[in-house]
Design a protein around this motif. Structure first.
Motif, PDB file in Angstrom:
ATOM      1  N   ALA A   1      -7.553  -9.962   8.827  1.00 13.12           N
ATOM      2  CA  ALA A   1      -6.132  -9.864   8.481  1.00 13.12           C
ATOM      3  C   ALA A   1      -5.392  -9.296   9.681  1.00 13.12           C
ATOM      4  O   ALA A   1      -5.832  -8.323  10.300  1.00 13.12           O
TER       5      ALA A   1
ATOM      6  N   ARG B   1       0.858  -1.195   0.000  1.00 16.57           N
ATOM      7  CA  ARG B   1       0.000   0.000   0.000  1.00 16.57           C
ATOM      8  C   ARG B   1       0.885   1.232   0.000  1.00 16.57           C
ATOM      9  O   ARG B   1       1.788   1.347   0.837  1.00 16.57           O
TER      10      ARG B   1
ATOM     11  N   ALA C   1      -4.237  -0.990  15.776  1.00 15.44           N
ATOM     12  CA  ALA C   1      -4.977  -2.190  15.354  1.00 15.44           C
ATOM     13  C   ALA C   1      -4.021  -3.318  15.001  1.00 15.44           C
ATOM     14  O   ALA C   1      -3.217  -3.198  14.076  1.00 15.44           O
ATOM     15  N   LEU C   2      -4.130  -4.403  15.753  1.00 11.83           N
ATOM     16  CA  LEU C   2      -3.315  -5.581  15.445  1.00 11.83           C
ATOM     17  C   LEU C   2      -3.936  -6.344  14.292  1.00 11.83           C
ATOM     18  O   LEU C   2      -3.246  -6.820  13.408  1.00 11.83           O
TER      19      LEU C   2
ATOM     20  N   GLY D   1      -1.694  -7.890  11.105  1.00 15.21           N
ATOM     21  CA  GLY D   1      -0.436  -7.290  10.636  1.00 15.21           C
ATOM     22  C   GLY D   1       0.757  -7.902  11.361  1.00 15.21           C
ATOM     23  O   GLY D   1       0.872  -7.792  12.580  1.00 15.21           O
TER      24      GLY D   1
ATOM     25  N   ARG E   1     -14.464   0.016   9.784  1.00 18.65           N
ATOM     26  CA  ARG E   1     -13.329  -0.550   9.056  1.00 18.65           C
ATOM     27  C   ARG E   1     -13.182   0.106   7.683  1.00 18.65           C
ATOM     28  O   ARG E   1     -14.121   0.633   7.131  1.00 18.65           O
TER      29      ARG E   1
ATOM     30  N   GLN F   1       0.747  -9.719   6.087  1.00 20.31           N
ATOM     31  CA  GLN F   1      -0.492 -10.050   6.803  1.00 20.31           C
ATOM     32  C   GLN F   1      -0.662 -11.555   6.939  1.00 20.31           C
ATOM     33  O   GLN F   1      -0.277 -12.325   6.049  1.00 20.31           O
TER      34      GLN F   1
ATOM     35  N   GLY G   1       4.701   1.306  12.480  1.00 20.67           N
ATOM     36  CA  GLY G   1       3.543   0.418  12.332  1.00 20.67           C
ATOM     37  C   GLY G   1       2.841   0.530  10.997  1.00 20.67           C
ATOM     38  O   GLY G   1       1.814  -0.088  10.770  1.00 20.67           O
ATOM     39  N   ARG G   2       3.394   1.370  10.099  1.00 22.66           N
ATOM     40  CA  ARG G   2       2.777   1.481   8.775  1.00 22.66           C
ATOM     41  C   ARG G   2       3.868   1.462   7.698  1.00 22.66           C
ATOM     42  O   ARG G   2       4.728   2.329   7.665  1.00 22.66           O
ATOM     43  N   TYR G   3       3.792   0.455   6.855  1.00 25.95           N
ATOM     44  CA  TYR G   3       4.815   0.278   5.819  1.00 25.95           C
ATOM     45  C   TYR G   3       4.155   0.205   4.450  1.00 25.95           C
ATOM     46  O   TYR G   3       2.933   0.060   4.347  1.00 25.95           O
TER      47      TYR G   3
END
Ligand code: AMP
Length: 422
Positions: free
Chosen positions: A312, A120, A287-288, A314, A265, A134, A127-129
């Motif tokens: 899903a 994405r 959010a895990l 992460g 969501r 997933q 925590g965001r790549y």
């Protein structure tokens, strides 16, 4: 005048991606093994789909108004002129594969899992790549709210088995095509009234999909969204019933949960149940895992009318809060001196590996002393010393690195010592 050549620029990994180096890969392997073992135990089987798909699969599946599709997809035209997208999520690929291979005609349960990379183009931060991993789980053809609860319980069990603490389960219902339009209409009217207080992105969402305003992280939008009407008052009888039963099955499974009325969501396809497991150890991206029911996707893809639910998880986020340490393997270091010893050492490496003993022999030409200190540094459990004298005698020295004990014997007898102490 300087004659030195300019330093070459190092090539670095692309922003938002990261290497998983040997020092940390042990924990990845442990999580993957734990997840696979557990899912198989619940009747799930692995389904591996391609990394890239036709772009319209995600436009249709993930939804044209989602952030993923509007802003975050890695899309390119291939040499054949097709529009291709690196999968930003896994669910549409599973639905496509089931239809394409008519898996619904087989007797096996339509329960699938997969672990792999997703892509994405989002703003990288903790925590965001842009490439992340997933653990994905999907079930098709089970309408009953009991499966909604069982899938949450399975996720909860996985986290517990991995020692995750401080996780909280949030649940909601987002209704269905029968009851959501009335809610969207009212939501649109409310959002319209406070349009000026919303970010430009949310102003656009008023027309396209007002539910998406709940995904916005901008503080002023969150404040407004908190005052919007709640979907719970709009649910049709079927959705309300489903949600009540889902909650009572969660009680039956012994899963504590909190009803979170604004949990919609970030995907368009959800119907009825949505859920998230969040962890306070994660910071802003808390959010895990997230998931929900998507009862319309299969028929929208031209397949059979099969209801579905999935989630899903992460991997990067999960691993960032795990405290477990993978066990270090016990291995044999084979130290050799001289050409003949090297040949014998290779034979021994093959012999011990075949017998199930992890063995390392290096071809760097170090002295025996250096090989001993290297074995010590690497954490070898045993060292086998192979020199000319040993070959002549047919007896080899085995040192137990934990006790310092040394034995001289034939390879077969040394194997017995290793196996007895392993
Ligand atoms: P989603 O597919 O958006 O429902 O996300 C499910 C889970 O995947 C999230 O709860 C995160 O743990 C993880 N995740 C989603 N997007 C990213 C990302 N860009 N980087 C790392 N993890 C992510």
């Amino acid at each position: 005048m300087s004659t030195s050549t300019p330093a070459k620029k190092e090539i670095a990994a692309i922003k938002g991606t990261k290497d998983i180096l040997p020092g940390e890969v042990g924990i990845w392997q442990k999580v993957e093994a734990e997840a696979k073992g557990l899912f198989e135990f619940y009747g799930y089987r692995e389904l591996r789909a391609p990394v890239f798909e036709a772009t319209d699969l995600f436009e249709k599946g993930t939804g044209e108004t989602t952030d993923i599709v509007t802003k975050e997809m890695y899309t390119f035209t291939d040499k054949g002129g097709r529009s291709i997208t690196l999968r930003p999520e896994y669910t549409p690929s599973v639905a496509r594969a089931i239809i394409e291979h008519r898996l619904y005609l087989q007797p096996d349960p339509l329960r699938f899992y997969f672990i792999g990379p997703m892509f994405r183009y989002d703003k990288p931060q903790k925590g965001r790549y842009r490439q992340f991993h997933q653990v994905d789980v999907e079930v098709f053809g089970e309408k009953d709210p009991a499966i909604d609860a069982e899938i949450v319980e399975m996720a909860d069990t996985l986290l517990k088995n991995l020692g995750v603490q401080n996780a909280e389960t949030l649940v909601n219902s987002v209704g269905c095509r029968a009851c959501r339009p009335a809610y969207s209409k009212d939501l649109r009217a409310h959002a319209e009234k406070v349009r000026d207080l919303l970010c430009p992105d949310c102003q656009r969402k008023i027309a396209t999909n007002p539910l998406r305003i709940f995904d916005c992280k901008v503080e002023s939008c969150r404040e407004q969204a908190a005052r919007f009407p709640k979907i719970s008052s709009y649910l049709c009888r079927e959705c309300r019933d489903h949600f009540t039963k889902f909650c009572s099955y969660l009680d039956l499974f012994g899963i504590p949960y909190k009803v979170e009325p604004n949990l919609v969501r970030g995907l368009d396809y959800y119907t009825k149940t949505t859920f998230e497991i969040v962890s306070s150890g994660l910071g802003a991206q808390n959010a895990l895992l997230g998931g929900g029911r998507y009862d319309d996707m299969m028929k929208d893809f031209g397949g059979p009318d099969l209801s579905a639910i999935g989630f899903a998880l992460g991997m990067e986020r999960l691993i960032s809060i795990l405290k477990i340490k993978p066990e270090k393997s016990k291995f044999l270091y084979i130290a050799t001196l001289g050409e003949a010893a090297k040949t014998k050492g290779i034979e021994f490496a093959r012999f011990f590996r075949r017998q199930g003993v992890e063995s390392l022999i290096e071809f760097v030409g170090r002295s025996l002393k250096n090989q001993m200190s290297r074995a010590n540094k690497l954490g070898a459990a045993w060292v086998l010393i192979v020199g000319e004298e040993e070959i002549r005698k047919g007896l080899y020295q085995l040192k137990d690195m934990a006790t310092g004990n040394q034995n001289e014997a034939k390879a077969e007898d040394l194997l017995k010592i290793i196996c007895d102490s392993a």
